[in-house]
Design a protein around this motif. Sequence first.
Motif, short mmCIF file in Angstrom:
data_model
loop_
_atom_site.label_atom_id
_atom_site.label_comp_id
_atom_site.label_asym_id
_atom_site.label_seq_id
_atom_site.Cartn_x
_atom_site.Cartn_y
_atom_site.Cartn_z
N THR A 8 -2.39 1.17 -10.83
CA THR A 8 -2.78 -0.22 -10.68
C THR A 8 -2.24 -1.00 -11.86
O THR A 8 -2.03 -0.45 -12.94
N TRP A 32 10.94 2.31 -7.09
CA TRP A 32 9.78 1.56 -6.62
C TRP A 32 9.70 1.77 -5.12
O TRP A 32 10.56 1.30 -4.37
N SER A 35 4.30 -1.24 -2.72
CA SER A 35 3.30 -1.92 -3.54
C SER A 35 2.59 -2.98 -2.73
O SER A 35 3.07 -3.42 -1.69
N VAL A 48 0.82 0.14 -7.05
CA VAL A 48 2.23 0.47 -6.92
C VAL A 48 2.39 1.97 -6.76
O VAL A 48 1.68 2.74 -7.41
N ARG A 49 3.33 2.37 -5.91
CA ARG A 49 3.71 3.79 -5.80
C ARG A 49 5.18 3.90 -6.11
O ARG A 49 6.00 3.16 -5.55
#
Length: 172
Positions: A8, A32, A35, A48-49
């Motif tokens: 986060t 990225w 998100s 976000v992952r």
Amino acid sequence: MQTHLVFTVIARDRPGLVERVADIIAGMGGNWIESSMARLGGEFAGIVRIGIAGESSDELVAKLRALSADGIDITLRSDQTGADVPQGAFAHLDLVSQDHPGILRDITRVLSEQGVSIEHLETEVAIGSMQGEALFKASADLRLPAGLEPADLSEALQETAADLMADVKLID
């Protein structure tokens, strides 16, 4: 080996926040993946992952956490080598009701009792167009457990919606 990090981010809203985080991730060779971010009450918050080479993950986490010196708080929530593939049918829920406390609690209680997972949820309170009263609106993407038919979930939701005087639509 690729590692997936989910974290986060929260900070007082200002230009360049996402760029700062994205620059660190890209600079470390990270990708990225997905998100969800929004400005809420003057704060900027998101989840976000990312994917990154396993040997670089500790250094990346340290660089992200160092952003706290600039008022950007990062909280690591998971460190996995891959993501679970969701199972079960997909459905979408739309809800509109005159605003009052407890609407989301009552609807999510039904979802929980039915074993439904919320994959994405957005809510807002907006002014109604006719009388100017506050309306609570919710939109959710749901994952139903195996064996639960959308019609059965819709029936359970309609019972609660009637008590709330809410309009609930479930689209499968």
